[in-house]
Design a protein around this motif. Structure first.
Motif, PDB file in Angstrom:
ATOM      1  N   GLN A 109       9.475  17.355   7.842  1.00  0.00           N
ATOM      2  CA  GLN A 109       8.126  17.904   7.685  1.00  0.00           C
ATOM      3  C   GLN A 109       7.970  18.682   6.385  1.00  0.00           C
ATOM      4  N   SER A 110       8.973  19.513   6.063  1.00  0.00           N
ATOM      5  CA  SER A 110       8.829  20.340   4.863  1.00  0.00           C
ATOM      6  C   SER A 110       8.867  19.480   3.599  1.00  0.00           C
ATOM      7  N   SER A 111       9.747  18.479   3.565  1.00  0.00           N
ATOM      8  CA  SER A 111       9.836  17.656   2.348  1.00  0.00           C
ATOM      9  C   SER A 111       8.585  16.793   2.197  1.00  0.00           C
ATOM     10  N   HIS A 112       8.053  16.353   3.308  1.00  0.00           N
ATOM     11  CA  HIS A 112       6.812  15.576   3.272  1.00  0.00           C
ATOM     12  C   HIS A 112       5.674  16.429   2.692  1.00  0.00           C
ATOM     13  N   ALA A 113       5.552  17.650   3.202  1.00  0.00           N
ATOM     14  CA  ALA A 113       4.478  18.543   2.739  1.00  0.00           C
ATOM     15  C   ALA A 113       4.662  18.890   1.262  1.00  0.00           C
ATOM     16  N   ALA A 114       5.911  19.145   0.852  1.00  0.00           N
ATOM     17  CA  ALA A 114       6.168  19.513  -0.551  1.00  0.00           C
ATOM     18  C   ALA A 114       5.861  18.336  -1.479  1.00  0.00           C
ATOM     19  N   SER A 115       6.191  17.119  -1.042  1.00  0.00           N
ATOM     20  CA  SER A 115       5.907  15.930  -1.858  1.00  0.00           C
ATOM     21  C   SER A 115       4.405  15.726  -1.986  1.00  0.00           C
ATOM     22  N   ARG A 116       3.711  15.861  -0.856  1.00  0.00           N
ATOM     23  CA  ARG A 116       2.253  15.676  -0.852  1.00  0.00           C
ATOM     24  C   ARG A 116       1.555  16.687  -1.743  1.00  0.00           C
ATOM     25  N   ALA A 149       0.814  -1.220   0.000  1.00  0.00           N
ATOM     26  CA  ALA A 149       0.000   0.000   0.000  1.00  0.00           C
ATOM     27  C   ALA A 149       0.846   1.269   0.000  1.00  0.00           C
ATOM     28  N   ASP A 150       2.112   1.168   0.418  1.00  0.00           N
ATOM     29  CA  ASP A 150       2.957   2.366   0.517  1.00  0.00           C
ATOM     30  C   ASP A 150       3.866   2.563  -0.687  1.00  0.00           C
ATOM     31  N   ILE A 151       3.706   1.723  -1.699  1.00  0.00           N
ATOM     32  CA  ILE A 151       4.480   1.882  -2.939  1.00  0.00           C
ATOM     33  C   ILE A 151       3.555   2.460  -4.011  1.00  0.00           C
ATOM     34  N   PHE A 152       3.983   3.593  -4.572  1.00  0.00           N
ATOM     35  CA  PHE A 152       3.157   4.319  -5.539  1.00  0.00           C
ATOM     36  C   PHE A 152       3.877   4.380  -6.889  1.00  0.00           C
ATOM     37  N   PRO A 153       3.305   3.777  -7.910  1.00  0.00           N
ATOM     38  CA  PRO A 153       3.976   3.794  -9.207  1.00  0.00           C
ATOM     39  C   PRO A 153       3.708   5.098  -9.968  1.00  0.00           C
ATOM     40  N   ALA A 154       4.651   5.438 -10.834  1.00  0.00           N
ATOM     41  CA  ALA A 154       4.464   6.536 -11.794  1.00  0.00           C
ATOM     42  C   ALA A 154       4.899   5.948 -13.133  1.00  0.00           C
ATOM     43  N   PHE A 155       3.960   5.752 -14.025  1.00  0.00           N
ATOM     44  CA  PHE A 155       4.292   5.080 -15.283  1.00  0.00           C
ATOM     45  C   PHE A 155       4.845   6.073 -16.297  1.00  0.00           C
ATOM     46  N   GLY A 156       5.813   5.601 -17.080  1.00  0.00           N
ATOM     47  CA  GLY A 156       6.381   6.467 -18.105  1.00  0.00           C
ATOM     48  C   GLY A 156       7.563   5.816 -18.785  1.00  0.00           C
ATOM     49  N   ILE A 157       8.105   6.542 -19.770  1.00  0.00           N
ATOM     50  CA  ILE A 157       9.258   6.050 -20.543  1.00  0.00           C
ATOM     51  C   ILE A 157      10.427   7.007 -20.361  1.00  0.00           C
ATOM     52  N   HIS A 158      11.503   6.479 -19.816  1.00  0.00           N
ATOM     53  CA  HIS A 158      12.744   7.238 -19.556  1.00  0.00           C
ATOM     54  C   HIS A 158      13.332   7.730 -20.889  1.00  0.00           C
ATOM     55  N   PRO A 159      13.967   8.921 -20.898  1.00  0.00           N
ATOM     56  CA  PRO A 159      14.535   9.411 -22.162  1.00  0.00           C
ATOM     57  C   PRO A 159      15.510   8.435 -22.830  1.00  0.00           C
ATOM     58  N   MET A 160      16.178   7.584 -22.057  1.00  0.00           N
ATOM     59  CA  MET A 160      17.113   6.647 -22.708  1.00  0.00           C
ATOM     60  C   MET A 160      16.384   5.590 -23.523  1.00  0.00           C
ATOM     61  N   VAL A 176       0.607   7.779  -9.587  1.00  0.00           N
ATOM     62  CA  VAL A 176       0.514   9.091  -8.927  1.00  0.00           C
ATOM     63  C   VAL A 176       1.124  10.195  -9.782  1.00  0.00           C
ATOM     64  N   ALA A 177       1.808   9.806 -10.874  1.00  0.00           N
ATOM     65  CA  ALA A 177       2.449  10.784 -11.760  1.00  0.00           C
ATOM     66  C   ALA A 177       2.781  10.074 -13.060  1.00  0.00           C
ATOM     67  N   GLY A 233      -0.557  14.662  -5.142  1.00  0.00           N
ATOM     68  CA  GLY A 233      -1.771  14.736  -4.345  1.00  0.00           C
ATOM     69  C   GLY A 233      -2.526  13.436  -4.169  1.00  0.00           C
ATOM     70  N   ARG A 234      -2.335  12.487  -5.080  1.00  0.00           N
ATOM     71  CA  ARG A 234      -3.117  11.253  -4.996  1.00  0.00           C
ATOM     72  C   ARG A 234      -2.656  10.300  -3.913  1.00  0.00           C
ATOM     73  N   MET A 235      -1.429  10.506  -3.405  1.00  0.00           N
ATOM     74  CA  MET A 235      -0.889   9.552  -2.443  1.00  0.00           C
ATOM     75  C   MET A 235      -1.731   9.548  -1.178  1.00  0.00           C
ATOM     76  N   LYS A 236      -2.074   8.324  -0.763  1.00  0.00           N
ATOM     77  CA  LYS A 236      -2.891   8.193   0.439  1.00  0.00           C
ATOM     78  C   LYS A 236      -1.931   7.999   1.599  1.00  0.00           C
ATOM     79  N   VAL A 237      -1.690   9.055   2.321  1.00  0.00           N
ATOM     80  CA  VAL A 237      -0.716   8.988   3.404  1.00  0.00           C
ATOM     81  C   VAL A 237      -1.396   8.522   4.670  1.00  0.00           C
TER      82      VAL A 237
END
Ligand SMILES: [Zn+2]
Length: 269
Positions: free
Chosen positions: A253-260, A68-79, A100-101, A264-268
């Motif tokens: 605290q600040s990095s947590h808030a900035a990430s959230r 439940a604490d692993i959040f994928p972000a699907f995409g293709i790396h430039p390489m 989530v992204a 926004g979709r992450m269920k903390v």
């Protein structure tokens, strides 16, 4: 592994978010349970796993379904920009809405794929992100002006995102922040020779900084020679706290808030 018992027992400790770790890749994947429990002991409790190649998406979806604490972000790396063709892009659209992204996407002239090909893959995926209302995880090295221009032209300010393992100047960082992006700080800041990343941390406000490991790469100084893992992000947290002259809890605290704020979709919990 570093543990600060006092911080971890504090009721104010938010649980750190590793905004960029490749838990689907070896040597992390085959010892995932151990890697995740080690991270928990270090106070790192949530993990964003960015996509690299279409072949990895199924596995990313599978580990996210189990943890439940692993959040994928699907995409293709430039390489792997050459794989951003019709079939894969429609597959991406299918997977993407459960992430989530969109990421990791961007430009990097160090790879064999032409920058033109990278740019078209980048733009296609940005358009999908806007369509789905998802933020983006941007991989950029040595092509900051061009990346900024593409993000502006594609109206990336509508979704925002994270500049992963940012290695550009403070001036460029401010441009990306103006577009609604957070600047991600990696284990590079644990190395005294990393001039630009150290300057970024000193000069930019904490509210725009998030943390990542990029595990299994970019191992912090203390563990150099080993492969990186999310629990080692505490080294980066402490380096940022020292550079800013604040308590580690403040950076947590600040990095947590900035990430959230971005993801926004992450269920903390
Ligand atoms: Zn990465």
């Amino acid at each position: 592994m570093y543990r600060n018992e006092e911080d971890l027992q504090s009721e104010d400790w938010p649980g750190l978010i590793d905004t960029h770790c490749h838990l689907d890749l070896e040597p992390l994947y085959s010892r995932l349970a151990e890697v995740v429990s080690g991270a928990h002991l270090a106070g790192v409790t949530q993990f964003v796993v960015p996509g690299v190649h279409p072949d990895g998406w199924e596995r990313m979806a599978a580990i996210a379904a189990r943890h439940a604490d692993i959040f994928p972000a699907f995409g293709i790396h430039p390489m792997h920009a050459a794989t951003a063709v019709n079939g894969n892009l429609s597959q991406l659209a299918v997977h993407a809405s459960s992430g989530v992204a969109i990421g990791e996407i961007g430009l990097d002239p160090a790879y064999a794929v032409s920058l033109e090909r990278q740019e078209s893959a980048f733009r296609e995926q940005l358009r999908l992100a806007l369509e789905l209302g998802l933020p983006v995880l941007v991989h950029c090295r040595q092509a900051f002006q061009r990346t900024l221009r593409i993000l502006q032209e594609e109206h990336a300010e509508q979704v925002g995102g994270i500049m992963h393992a940012f290695s550009g100047s403070c001036e460029m960082a401010r441009e990306f922040i103006r577009l609604g992006f957070a600047i991600s700080i990696s284990g590079m800041v644990t190395r005294e020779t990393a001039v630009r990343p150290l300057r970024i941390v000193r000069e930019l406000p904490l509210e725009h900084l998030v943390l990542e490991t990029d595990a299994p790469d970019m191992t912090p100084q203390r563990y150099r020679g080993q492969s990186n893992q999310p629990g080692y992000m505490v080294e980066t947290l402490h380096a940022v706290a020292r550079l800013k002259g604040v308590e580690p809890l403040v950076v947590a605290q600040s990095s947590h808030a900035a990430s959230r704020k971005i993801l926004g979709r992450m269920k903390v919990s």
